[in-house]
Structure formats: C-alpha cells, structure tokens
Design an enzyme around this catalytic site. Structure first.
Site, PDB file in Angstrom:
ATOM      1  N   LYS A   1      59.236  72.322  12.121  1.00 15.82           N
ATOM      2  CA  LYS A   1      60.351  73.014  11.580  1.00 15.82           C
ATOM      3  C   LYS A   1      59.314  74.100  11.150  1.00 15.82           C
ATOM      4  O   LYS A   1      58.503  74.074  10.208  1.00 15.82           O
ATOM      5  CB  LYS A   1      61.254  72.351  11.247  1.00 15.82           C
ATOM      6  CG  LYS A   1      62.040  73.744  10.248  1.00 15.82           C
ATOM      7  CD  LYS A   1      63.090  73.976  11.197  1.00 15.82           C
ATOM      8  CE  LYS A   1      63.536  75.270  10.635  1.00 15.82           C
ATOM      9  NZ  LYS A   1      64.218  76.430  11.691  1.00 15.82           N
TER      10      LYS A   1
ATOM     11  N   ASN B   1      70.606  79.244  19.021  1.00 19.89           N
ATOM     12  CA  ASN B   1      71.478  79.305  17.247  1.00 19.89           C
ATOM     13  C   ASN B   1      70.623  79.686  16.322  1.00 19.89           C
ATOM     14  O   ASN B   1      70.335  80.857  16.926  1.00 19.89           O
ATOM     15  CB  ASN B   1      69.768  77.431  17.253  1.00 19.89           C
ATOM     16  CG  ASN B   1      68.715  78.106  17.334  1.00 19.89           C
ATOM     17  OD1 ASN B   1      68.341  78.640  16.070  1.00 19.89           O
ATOM     18  ND2 ASN B   1      67.938  78.601  18.494  1.00 19.89           N
TER      19      ASN B   1
ATOM     20  N   ASN C   1      54.424  74.924  12.488  1.00 17.78           N
ATOM     21  CA  ASN C   1      54.526  75.887  12.299  1.00 17.78           C
ATOM     22  C   ASN C   1      54.639  76.981  10.938  1.00 17.78           C
ATOM     23  O   ASN C   1      55.901  76.372  10.487  1.00 17.78           O
ATOM     24  CB  ASN C   1      55.975  76.110  13.441  1.00 17.78           C
ATOM     25  CG  ASN C   1      56.402  77.483  13.748  1.00 17.78           C
ATOM     26  OD1 ASN C   1      56.487  77.642  12.839  1.00 17.78           O
ATOM     27  ND2 ASN C   1      56.459  77.622  15.074  1.00 17.78           N
TER      28      ASN C   1
ATOM     29  N   CYS D   1      61.009  84.247  16.125  1.00 20.17           N
ATOM     30  CA  CYS D   1      62.255  84.004  15.614  1.00 20.17           C
ATOM     31  C   CYS D   1      63.361  85.025  16.132  1.00 20.17           C
ATOM     32  O   CYS D   1      63.421  85.953  15.216  1.00 20.17           O
ATOM     33  CB  CYS D   1      62.443  82.999  14.651  1.00 20.17           C
ATOM     34  SG  CYS D   1      63.650  82.817  13.523  1.00 20.17           S
TER      35      CYS D   1
ATOM     36  N   LYS E   1      53.258  81.465  18.930  1.00 24.91           N
ATOM     37  CA  LYS E   1      54.786  81.727  20.033  1.00 24.91           C
ATOM     38  C   LYS E   1      55.339  82.824  19.956  1.00 24.91           C
ATOM     39  O   LYS E   1      55.486  83.903  19.022  1.00 24.91           O
ATOM     40  CB  LYS E   1      55.746  80.341  18.592  1.00 24.91           C
ATOM     41  CG  LYS E   1      56.769  79.747  19.553  1.00 24.91           C
ATOM     42  CD  LYS E   1      57.374  78.911  19.083  1.00 24.91           C
ATOM     43  CE  LYS E   1      58.934  78.859  19.901  1.00 24.91           C
ATOM     44  NZ  LYS E   1      59.326  77.938  19.555  1.00 24.91           N
TER      45      LYS E   1
ATOM     46  N   ASN F   1      59.393  80.920  22.870  1.00 24.49           N
ATOM     47  CA  ASN F   1      60.837  80.467  21.900  1.00 24.49           C
ATOM     48  C   ASN F   1      61.664  80.926  22.751  1.00 24.49           C
ATOM     49  O   ASN F   1      62.007  81.371  23.405  1.00 24.49           O
ATOM     50  CB  ASN F   1      60.481  81.753  21.063  1.00 24.49           C
ATOM     51  CG  ASN F   1      61.721  81.053  19.522  1.00 24.49           C
ATOM     52  OD1 ASN F   1      62.325  80.774  18.996  1.00 24.49           O
ATOM     53  ND2 ASN F   1      61.033  81.305  18.502  1.00 24.49           N
TER      54      ASN F   1
ATOM     55  N   GLY G   1      60.550  75.694  26.942  1.00 25.97           N
ATOM     56  CA  GLY G   1      61.733  76.146  27.264  1.00 25.97           C
ATOM     57  C   GLY G   1      62.451  75.466  28.346  1.00 25.97           C
ATOM     58  O   GLY G   1      62.392  75.331  29.635  1.00 25.97           O
ATOM     59  N   GLY G   2      63.884  74.824  27.910  1.00 24.49           N
ATOM     60  CA  GLY G   2      64.213  73.879  29.176  1.00 24.49           C
ATOM     61  C   GLY G   2      63.577  72.548  29.114  1.00 24.49           C
ATOM     62  O   GLY G   2      64.711  72.461  30.672  1.00 24.49           O
TER      63      GLY G   2
HETATM   64  C1  SIN Z   1      65.768  79.374  13.734  1.00 27.13           C
HETATM   65  O1  SIN Z   1      65.095  78.911  12.664  1.00 27.13           O
HETATM   66  O2  SIN Z   1      66.791  80.462  13.811  1.00 27.13           O
HETATM   67  C2  SIN Z   1      65.265  79.426  14.623  1.00 27.13           C
HETATM   68  C3  SIN Z   1      63.471  79.680  14.999  1.00 27.13           C
HETATM   69  C4  SIN Z   1      63.077  79.695  15.589  1.00 27.13           C
HETATM   70  O3  SIN Z   1      63.898  80.670  16.716  1.00 27.13           O
HETATM   71  O4  SIN Z   1      61.759  80.232  15.086  1.00 27.13           O
END
Ligand code: SIN
Length: 318
Positions: A45, A69, A99, A130, A165, A192, A243-244
């Site tokens: 994460k 999200n 990351n 992000c 990324k 992403n 992705g997917g």
């Molecule tokens: C997030 O924590 O909002 C998602 C992380 C990301 O998309 O890099």
C-alpha cells in the site's frame, strides 16, 4: 512445468504475478490466503511521510464491472512502516516493492532516501498517479516535466530500482513514460485507476464521498492494455501491466503487448487467494499451448505466430 521466471529492472521474479498496491495490504496480512513464496512479488500500500487518515466515508463502492475507490492514501506513515512492517517483510519469500506517495517532490525524495537502507525493500514504486488526492488533479502524472522531476529527485536519493506508476488519465501516456525514463526510472507500471464516478439517481448521492474516484476491475482491462502497449512502444525500460487482470489468460495478454510482469488488484477483493493460483494456471495454460517458458510470449503482439498447439497438423500425421 513451464518456466515462469522473469527479470526486470534488476529484479529476479519467480513468476510475473505481483500484487497491486492498495489491494493487498502490505502483503503479509494476506499470507494465509496467498503465501508470498507462490508470487513474483508484493507491492505495498502507498506509504507517505506522515500518517494519513484518508478521505471521508463512503470511499469505496461497487459498479457493474468493478470498483470505485477514493481512499485518499490512508496509511500510518513512514515511521510506522519502517518500525512495524519492514522488519516483518524481510521474511517474505518474494520480491518486496514499497509504493511511495507524496504531495511535494521533496516528500518522494525523503521517502526514497529513508527507505534506501532498508534491506526488506527490493525496489520502490513511485506513485505519481493516485486520483484521490489534490482534487483528482494528478499533478505528478499528467505533466511530463513534473513526472521527470520527481523521478530525478528520487533517483538521486536511492540506489534501489525505481518503478514509476503512471495514470491512464492523460492524453499521451507514452510521453509521460518517456519523461520518467529520462528522469531515471528503471521500469514503468501501467496503469493506476481511471478517474470515474457514480451516482444514485433516486437520492442524488454520489457513490463515494469525493464524487470522483479511481475505477478499477475487469472493465478497465482494454484501457490498461492499450496504455501498457503505448508505454512499451515509447520506452526501452520494462513495463509492468496493471488493470483488470483476473485470469492467467489476462496475464498473457499483458505479456503479449510487451509487459514483463503484471500487478493483480481488484480481483483480489472478491477472492484474495486467487492471485496465488494464477502462476500455476499460467504454467498450465502455457504448457497446453506448447510453450516451455513464459518469456516466449513477451511482446508477441503483431508477430503473427500461431501457438504450437494451434498449428495445423503436418500432413500425414494425426
Ligand atoms: C487511494 O489511496 O486513494 C488509492 C491509491 C491510488 O490510486 O494510488
């Protein structure tokens, strides 16, 4: 058993299947579902310098084909990661990629410098993309000069391999890939989440509190595949597809467009153990098609080769 080992950016992966950041904790939380020794690698994460509470709830919602999200990079910060997570990760029997994310270029540089001496960490993935912070503006992922500047500062701060990324929410992802390559990235992760949103027409409420968020899951695969291929076409450094990805066949599609590995994310939410079965399924799929090494399928897009198992039988033979 078909050989699945791949190498990229100085990393030796036992197979091309990695967890995607943000979908698998830091990795070891999931070890009873997915033992790290079965995976190519674990991507943590996002870790930021200071702890972040993340965005207000609701910050995740289902769509017809995937998830939205807006977590907002919730995490306990670098000190906690170094004290509590990294020591445990030293025992992980696979490549460990941390990351990192920040709001300023200096944040990325400091994170990289502080993680440089941590033996548990094999590489850093620089999260430029992000969509759920800074109002979805994606300042690091949409401007090639800024993306290059981040990588240049991070490159100067660490000897570890660097993955950048990238975001699909740009006009020309190849331009951004070239910029991070110029800045010193050793690999690109493409991609992403896509910027998306949902709304309940009855109540007028958005699906997630920030209205816009990151869309992921099987529905994004064609977009992610296209982005990965554009990156492969634009740079010399390796590309990791993301992705997917939900099946061994998906893994081989990303390899076919030239990726050297893939990250598996949203499909882990519905079945966190499936990622651990993917390598075995990948080997079976390759063998069934007559291949002995996964590297034989990297970059075959447009090469016009039928798989051995699909070739017409030689005349006179059954
Ligand atoms: C997030 O924590 O909002 C998602 C992380 C990301 O998309 O890099």
């Amino acid at each position: 058993m078909a050989s699945l080992a791949v190498s990229l950016a100085g990393l030796e992966l036992r197979n091309p299947v990695l967890s995607a950041s943000g979908t698998f904790g830091h990795g070891l939380e999931m070890q009873h579902f997915a033992p790290p020794r079965l995976l190519g690698g674990l991507v943590s994460k996002t870790v930021t310098l200071a702890p972040r509470p993340g965005n207000p709830l609701p910050r995740i919602c289902e769509t017809e084909a995937g998830l939205l999200n807006s977590i907002g990079l919730e995490n306990r910060g670098l000190e906690y990661y170094l004290r509590e997570i990294a020591p445990a990760m030293r025992a992980a029997e696979c490549v460990v990629i941390t990351n990192i994310g920040g709001e300023r270029i200096e944040d990325f540089a400091e994170l990289a410098a502080r993680l440089d001496g941590e033996s548990a960490v094999d590489a850093l993935e620089v999260n430029l993309s992000c969509p759920n912070v800074q109002g979805g503006k994606l300042p690091f992922a949409t401007d090639p000069r800024t993306a290059e500047a981040v990588l240049r500062r991070v490159r100067a701060s660490t000897r570890k391999p660097l993955l950048a990324k990238l975001s699909p929410n740009v006009t020309d992802i190849g331009e951004i890939a070239r910029a991070v390559e110029a800045g010193g990235a050793d690999a690109v992760t493409a991609v992403n989440t896509l910027l998306g949103m949902s709304v309940d027409w009855r109540t007028g409420k958005p699906g997630i509190n920030t209205v816009m968020g990151g869309y992921s899951g099987v529905g994004v695969k064609p977009v992610a595949l296209r982005c990965a291929w554009q990156c492969v076409s634009a740079v010399k450094i390796p590309v990791i597809g993301c992705g997917g990805v939900a099946s061994a066949s998906d893994v081989l599609e990303f390899l076919a467009v030239g990726c050297r590995a893939v990250e598996v994310g949203t499909s882990c939410f519905s079945d966190p153990s499936h990622i651990a079965r993917l390598p075995e399924q990948l080997a079976a799929l390759l063998e069934g098609a007559g291949f002995s090494d996964v590297n034989q399928r990297i970059g075959v897009l447009g090469k016009g080769q039928a798989t051995p198992a699909c070739r017409p039988p030689v005349a006179g033979h059954a």
